[in-house]
Enzyme design. Structure first.
Site, PDB file in Angstrom:
ATOM      1  N   HIS B  42       0.822  -1.227   0.000  1.00 57.38           N
ATOM      2  CA  HIS B  42       0.000   0.000   0.000  1.00 57.38           C
ATOM      3  C   HIS B  42       0.849   1.268   0.000  1.00 57.38           C
ATOM      4  O   HIS B  42       0.343   2.349  -0.299  1.00 57.38           O
ATOM      5  CB  HIS B  42      -1.036  -0.017   1.133  1.00 57.38           C
ATOM      6  CG  HIS B  42      -0.533   0.280   2.503  1.00 57.38           C
ATOM      7  ND1 HIS B  42      -0.503  -0.652   3.517  1.00 57.38           N
ATOM      8  CD2 HIS B  42      -0.070   1.413   3.054  1.00 57.38           C
ATOM      9  CE1 HIS B  42      -0.036  -0.084   4.612  1.00 57.38           C
ATOM     10  NE2 HIS B  42       0.232   1.168   4.358  1.00 57.38           N
ATOM     11  N   ASP B  91      -0.637  -7.622   1.399  1.00 54.45           N
ATOM     12  CA  ASP B  91      -0.005  -6.305   1.460  1.00 54.45           C
ATOM     13  C   ASP B  91       1.508  -6.469   1.601  1.00 54.45           C
ATOM     14  O   ASP B  91       2.058  -6.376   2.703  1.00 54.45           O
ATOM     15  CB  ASP B  91      -0.601  -5.525   2.645  1.00 54.45           C
ATOM     16  CG  ASP B  91      -0.255  -4.051   2.598  1.00 54.45           C
ATOM     17  OD1 ASP B  91       0.215  -3.591   1.551  1.00 54.45           O
ATOM     18  OD2 ASP B  91      -0.466  -3.363   3.617  1.00 54.45           O
ATOM     19  N   GLY B 182       2.905   5.859   9.199  1.00 52.46           N
ATOM     20  CA  GLY B 182       4.324   6.104   8.920  1.00 52.46           C
ATOM     21  C   GLY B 182       5.192   4.913   9.284  1.00 52.46           C
ATOM     22  O   GLY B 182       6.352   4.838   8.878  1.00 52.46           O
ATOM     23  N   SER B 184       4.166   1.837   8.488  1.00 50.24           N
ATOM     24  CA  SER B 184       3.851   0.824   7.465  1.00 50.24           C
ATOM     25  C   SER B 184       5.103   0.344   6.750  1.00 50.24           C
ATOM     26  O   SER B 184       5.966   1.150   6.392  1.00 50.24           O
ATOM     27  CB  SER B 184       2.902   1.411   6.422  1.00 50.24           C
ATOM     28  OG  SER B 184       1.595   1.351   6.868  1.00 50.24           O
TER      29      SER B 184
END
Lengths: 367, 242
Positions: B42, B91, B182, B184
């Protein structure tokens, strides 16, 4: 107009046509005729109209049990097969729907459709025929799910994890079929039908990726189920579009002393130790993702007559074949291995996952 | 990281920062080889072009890259073909750096788990990142200890969204220590029982709005589910580049 009975205004040109508007596929009649009572000239126009969105949404409020039936008599009016004329809803049906549901629309600032003035429709029992909901009329359209309470909610709301029926019945018995999904055999996992046989396993035990190929005798199936001739398997070049013909071509046997085994033309071979070198050991460990070589040994082949061994030798130009996998640096030979020894290799993980040594003053501070 | 603390300099040598143009730090990433990093898919939504990105390694203070830091461009980004932005499933993405990093005490890859090797529920692992702290964005790398939560228990926190086999939950019901915006793409790592080596089990992916009162654990991409896929991507890019 194809029909001689029509005038030149291109109105009323068509005869009765089968109903194709999905919303109204469960009516007690099957044929319609255009224009309809909302001024639409075709089922296509009807299907994209404001009213075909408004009524299904309004049905969910439960304002009137037969609202969807009434809506369909306007959107796709019944066509009488004998007279080829449209049959309107009865005035009482129109009035009841309007009385019960207009106020609900008003709450969200919307207006009842202008073209549905009830005075235009005949009273029941009069000279002309009109439609009333009879026993057995479906209250919900095919695009709706009927809650246990009788209320209709959009079918897309069924099994979406949120309760939309007042009695939560839209979230009961949510199996794969109810969600328009495919159930993996042997497990309750549901996947989209587009995920079956697409080369990416989604079901436990890869059940969605079995029996997907129909390859010939000389072919093997790629991971994405395309077929590639077996002689092209593990030759260091990509032939399957997903490169699966080059995966797992190199392995170290765990059971018998880390013997290097390489696939060529879909058969397993041992590697002759005669021309082996340290650079190839490094390449092998690297390709296997196992770190760096810790030890290399040359192990005598055991058992069976030597002439029947299947050996791979290092290609004479192996150094020129830079950047390619180990299987590309080896070539198949029909003659035996001079030393009769095969390569055994032990790789160790390098420094992955190691943190710098902790400062003793920080980690062992006395209290 | 919410409820964490400033990490010691160089304590997490696989942590990297994925940066883009003027935006600076966008996501975390994790070094898994001398020219390979992992992050979540993502992070690249709407910006999948490799040349837009750079990777900073050996970093502690985002504003002051020290002498130990290394910077690389991105040669290629491989987003998992099954990535589903609606439910944040699959993801994960593999990032190929434009050149090998120099392996030092400050820049070193983490170990990948074996296929389907998962950490034991209720064991404790670490998350790191430069994400939001609840009241501000940090300059220095933060670390937090989180508890691994079983899939069934995790599902009960997120009844609106399905927890799939590609996800791993860690944290606390009260959300006391959690990853945040942030973080991720950054790591969830666990130490081997025998000690010494750290293995990457998760990549920070999603959760509740971390600085709201809606709390719960964080959801991480389950790296061990993707181990074969990661190896295949690296193999293909390295040995079958055409």
């Amino acid at each position: 107009c194809a029909s001689t009975s029509c005038d030149t205004r291109h109105h009323n040109c068509t005869g009765c046509e089968p109903i194709s508007l999905e919303l109204c596929m469960n009516l007690p009649y099957n044929h319609t005729r255009f224009p309809n009572f909302l001024g639409h000239v075709s089922q296509r126009e009807s299907s994209v109209s404001w009213e075909s969105s408004l009524f299904p949404a309004l049905v969910q409020t439960g304002c009137y049990q037969y609202l969807m039936f009434y809506a369909c008599t306007l959107l796709v009016p019944k066509c009488d097969p004998l007279s080829l004329s449209t049959v309107p809803p009865c005035r009482s049906l129109c009035r009841t729907a309007k009385e019960k549901c207009e106020s609900v629309l008003g709450i969200v600032g919307l207006q009842w459709p202008d073209d549905s003035d009830c005075a235009q429709f005949p009273e029941e029992g009069g000279d002309s025929t009109c439609l009333l909901p009879e026993a057995g009329v479906d209250e919900c359209s095919p695009s709706h799910f009927k809650c246990r309470s009788g209320r209709c909610v959009l079918a897309s709301k069924r099994c979406d994890g949120l309760a939309d029926c007042d009695d939560r019945s839209d979230e009961d018995h949510c199996g794969c079929t109810e969600r328009s999904l495919w159930e993996c055999p042997g497990s309750g996992v549901c996947i989209k039908t587009s995920m079956i046989c697409d080369g990416i396993p989604d079901c436990p035990l890869l059940a969605d990726e079995v029996n997907c190929s129909a390859c010939g005798d000389n072919e093997l199936a790629c991971n994405n189920h395309k077929c590639v001739h077996r002689t092209l398997w593990c030759d260091g070049k990509k032939h399957c579009t997903d490169a699966s013909d080059e995966w797992d071509c190199v392995s170290l046997t765990q059971s018998s002393g880390s013997i290097l085994t390489v696939q060529r033309t879909a058969d397993h071979y041992h590697v002759c130790a005669d021309e082996w070198n340290q650079q190839l050991s490094k390449l092998t460990c690297d390709q296997l993702g196992l770190g760096v070589p810790a030890s290399v040994s040359m192990v005598p082949e055991q058992g069976g007559p030597p002439g029947r061994r299947r050996w791979l030798h290092v290609h004479p130009e192996w150094e020129e074949r830079k950047g390619s996998a180990l299987q590309a640096r080896l070539e198949k030979r029909s003659h035996s291995c001079h030393s009769g020894k095969r390569v055994a290799l032990v790789c160790v993980r390098d420094k992955c996952g190691l943190r710098p040594a902790m400062d003793a003053r920080l980690s062992r501070q006395k209290r | 990281i919410l409820g964490g603390r400033v990490a010691r300099q160089g304590a997490w040598p696989w942590q990297c920062s994925l940066q883009s143009g003027q935006s600076g730090h966008v996501c975390g990433c994790v070094l898994i080889g001398t020219k390979w990093a992992l992050t979540v898919a993502h992070c690249f939504e709407g910006r999948e072009k490799a040349h837009l990105w750079k990777v900073l390694l050996g970093l502690h203070n985002l504003d002051h890259p020290g002498v130990h830091s290394q910077r690389r461009g991105v040669r290629a980004i491989t987003v998992h073909p099954r990535y589903n932005r609606a439910v944040v499933d699959y993801d994960i993405s593999v990032v190929e750096l434009d050149s090998e990093v120099e392996e030092t005490e400050w820049v070193r890859p983490v170990c990948l788990p074996g296929t389907n090797q998962i950490p034991t529920p209720d064991s404790y692992c670490y998350i790191t990142g430069w994400g939001h702290m609840g009241n501000r964005m940090p300059f220095k790398l933060q670390e937090g200890q989180v508890r691994i939560i079983s899939m069934s228990q995790c599902q009960s926190y997120f009844d609106m969204k399905t927890i799939t086999a590609r996800m791993l939950c860690a944290g606390y019901e009260a959300g006391t220590v959690d990853s945040c915006m942030g973080d991720s793409g950054g790591p969830l790592v666990c130490e081997e029982l025998s000690g010494g080596r750290w293995t990457l089990f998760g990549l920070t992916s999603w959760g509740s709005v971390c600085f709201s009162k809606v709390l719960g654990p964080g959801v991480y991409s389950n790296v061990s589910h993707f181990t074969p896929w990661i190896h295949q991507q690296i193999f293909m890019r390295t040995y079958l580049p055409d």
